[in-house]
Design an enzyme around this catalytic site. Sequence first.
Site, PDB file in Angstrom:
ATOM      1  N   ASP A  88       0.797  -1.253   0.000  1.00  0.00           N
ATOM      2  CA  ASP A  88       0.000   0.000   0.000  1.00  0.00           C
ATOM      3  C   ASP A  88       0.823   1.293   0.000  1.00  0.00           C
ATOM      4  O   ASP A  88       0.454   2.274   0.678  1.00  0.00           O
ATOM      5  CB  ASP A  88      -0.963   0.005   1.201  1.00  0.00           C
ATOM      6  CG  ASP A  88      -1.939  -1.159   1.173  1.00  0.00           C
ATOM      7  OD1 ASP A  88      -1.929  -1.938   0.207  1.00  0.00           O
ATOM      8  OD2 ASP A  88      -2.714  -1.304   2.147  1.00  0.00           O
ATOM      9  N   GLU A 138      -4.596  -0.755  -1.262  1.00  0.00           N
ATOM     10  CA  GLU A 138      -5.902  -0.795  -0.592  1.00  0.00           C
ATOM     11  C   GLU A 138      -6.825   0.160  -1.338  1.00  0.00           C
ATOM     12  O   GLU A 138      -6.563   1.377  -1.393  1.00  0.00           O
ATOM     13  CB  GLU A 138      -5.785  -0.369   0.883  1.00  0.00           C
ATOM     14  CG  GLU A 138      -7.138  -0.433   1.598  1.00  0.00           C
ATOM     15  CD  GLU A 138      -7.082  -0.008   3.064  1.00  0.00           C
ATOM     16  OE1 GLU A 138      -5.979   0.156   3.615  1.00  0.00           O
ATOM     17  OE2 GLU A 138      -8.170   0.163   3.656  1.00  0.00           O
ATOM     18  N   LYS A 155      -6.778  -4.617  -3.035  1.00  0.00           N
ATOM     19  CA  LYS A 155      -7.385  -5.332  -1.905  1.00  0.00           C
ATOM     20  C   LYS A 155      -8.371  -4.417  -1.188  1.00  0.00           C
ATOM     21  O   LYS A 155      -8.065  -3.259  -0.919  1.00  0.00           O
ATOM     22  CB  LYS A 155      -6.306  -5.835  -0.948  1.00  0.00           C
ATOM     23  CG  LYS A 155      -5.460  -4.745  -0.299  1.00  0.00           C
ATOM     24  CD  LYS A 155      -4.370  -5.379   0.529  1.00  0.00           C
ATOM     25  CE  LYS A 155      -3.548  -4.426   1.357  1.00  0.00           C
ATOM     26  NZ  LYS A 155      -4.260  -3.556   2.282  1.00  0.00           N
ATOM     27  N   LYS A 207      -7.688  -4.734   5.022  1.00  0.00           N
ATOM     28  CA  LYS A 207      -6.364  -4.410   5.547  1.00  0.00           C
ATOM     29  C   LYS A 207      -5.399  -5.549   5.222  1.00  0.00           C
ATOM     30  O   LYS A 207      -4.256  -5.319   4.871  1.00  0.00           O
ATOM     31  CB  LYS A 207      -6.433  -4.147   7.059  1.00  0.00           C
ATOM     32  CG  LYS A 207      -7.404  -3.035   7.460  1.00  0.00           C
ATOM     33  CD  LYS A 207      -7.124  -1.719   6.758  1.00  0.00           C
ATOM     34  CE  LYS A 207      -8.089  -0.633   7.209  1.00  0.00           C
ATOM     35  NZ  LYS A 207      -8.020   0.578   6.345  1.00  0.00           N
ATOM     36  N   VAL A 212       3.277   0.232   4.219  1.00  0.00           N
ATOM     37  CA  VAL A 212       2.553   0.963   5.260  1.00  0.00           C
ATOM     38  C   VAL A 212       1.140   0.418   5.435  1.00  0.00           C
ATOM     39  O   VAL A 212       0.580  -0.140   4.504  1.00  0.00           O
ATOM     40  CB  VAL A 212       2.470   2.465   4.913  1.00  0.00           C
ATOM     41  CG1 VAL A 212       3.856   3.070   4.895  1.00  0.00           C
ATOM     42  CG2 VAL A 212       1.748   2.728   3.592  1.00  0.00           C
ATOM     43  N   THR A 213       0.564   0.655   6.646  1.00  0.00           N
ATOM     44  CA  THR A 213       1.277   1.064   7.838  1.00  0.00           C
ATOM     45  C   THR A 213       1.655  -0.183   8.631  1.00  0.00           C
ATOM     46  O   THR A 213       0.969  -1.208   8.555  1.00  0.00           O
ATOM     47  CB  THR A 213       0.430   2.011   8.730  1.00  0.00           C
ATOM     48  OG1 THR A 213      -0.752   1.321   9.161  1.00  0.00           O
ATOM     49  CG2 THR A 213       0.058   3.274   8.007  1.00  0.00           C
ATOM     50  N   CYS A 254      -2.031  -2.511   7.861  1.00  0.00           N
ATOM     51  CA  CYS A 254      -2.064  -3.448   6.728  1.00  0.00           C
ATOM     52  C   CYS A 254      -0.866  -4.395   6.684  1.00  0.00           C
ATOM     53  O   CYS A 254      -0.994  -5.543   6.239  1.00  0.00           O
ATOM     54  CB  CYS A 254      -2.203  -2.683   5.423  1.00  0.00           C
ATOM     55  SG  CYS A 254      -3.846  -1.941   5.261  1.00  0.00           S
ATOM     56  N   GLN A 273       8.352 -14.092  21.503  1.00  0.00           N
ATOM     57  CA  GLN A 273       7.934 -15.487  21.717  1.00  0.00           C
ATOM     58  C   GLN A 273       8.508 -16.415  20.645  1.00  0.00           C
ATOM     59  O   GLN A 273       7.822 -17.296  20.114  1.00  0.00           O
ATOM     60  CB  GLN A 273       6.400 -15.588  21.734  1.00  0.00           C
ATOM     61  CG  GLN A 273       5.738 -14.668  22.752  1.00  0.00           C
ATOM     62  CD  GLN A 273       4.237 -14.831  22.784  1.00  0.00           C
ATOM     63  OE1 GLN A 273       3.733 -15.861  23.213  1.00  0.00           O
ATOM     64  NE2 GLN A 273       3.529 -13.821  22.309  1.00  0.00           N
TER      65      GLN A 273
HETATM   66  N1  TIU Z   1      -2.588   0.304   4.362  1.00  0.00           N
HETATM   67  C1  TIU Z   1      -3.027   0.530   5.605  1.00  0.00           C
HETATM   68  O1  TIU Z   1      -2.308   0.309   6.572  1.00  0.00           O
HETATM   69  N2  TIU Z   1      -4.297   1.081   5.747  1.00  0.00           N
HETATM   70  C2  TIU Z   1      -4.671   1.913   6.780  1.00  0.00           C
HETATM   71  O2  TIU Z   1      -5.822   2.330   6.841  1.00  0.00           O
HETATM   72  N3  TIU Z   1      -3.702   2.242   7.690  1.00  0.00           N
HETATM   73  C3  TIU Z   1      -3.821   3.138   8.724  1.00  0.00           C
HETATM   74  O3  TIU Z   1      -2.890   3.216   9.528  1.00  0.00           O
HETATM   75  N4  TIU Z   1      -4.882   3.911   8.808  1.00  0.00           N
END
Ligand code: TIU
Length: 222
Positions: A25, A73, A130, A133, A158-159, A163, A203
């Site tokens: 993303d 996304e 997609k 997430k 990210v993030t 995701c 772990q």
């Molecule tokens: N790609 C992804 O992580 N989508 C999000 O909405 N991330 C946020 O941190 N909002």
Amino acid sequence: MATVAGAFPFAFDFNPATTALIVIDMQRDFVEPGGFGETLGNDVSLLQAIVPTTAALLNLCRANQMTIIHTRECHKPDLSDLPDAKRNRGAPSLRIGDPGPMGRILIAGEPGAEIIPELAPQPGEIVIDKPGKGAFYATDLSGLLSERKITSLIFAGVTTEVCVQTTMREANDRGFDSLLVEDATESYFPEFKAATLCMIRAQGGIVGWTTRFDDLAEALND
Ligand code: TIU
């Protein structure tokens, strides 16, 4: 085989021929002002820091003939793949599907949904749109990986805690060994990134491994 000796919580062994890089993303909607990330109230400039390292990671994996996958996304223009629960959550300044400065927020085909130019997919690389997430949910990712006999995954993007982590957890449950490149992933919340790196490798690697980019490069350049 290659070994990332400096990975956490211990060395990560992988065969580049059966490993895919998944860049999650890295879209204008998350990284640039005026997109989805900013509508949620975030400082999107924080995400710019990883662009050079992610570009270097793409080039490293390309040079080693690895499978390259980019995800985005985004939702269909008719919003048929957007649950009300996702569209109506919280109080963003613009909701998914609303018109914004980079086109409709988080909609396939709009400028905001495109991957940033510095990390643009090259011909032959896989791009997966997609709606969730996680990148396995409602996509062809499982089939694409099994067709190519992929058993290990390297993650960036990210993030970190949304995701990227969701997709790593999905991958872990499907039997993939997963390695997250620490300096090629970022969050709007530095403390969430730090916590996510810790929880992935805690772990005995309950979700997977993490590594610095330089340690992965050393493994592949040996
Ligand atoms: N790609 C992804 O992580 N989508 C999000 O909405 N991330 C946020 O941190 N909002």
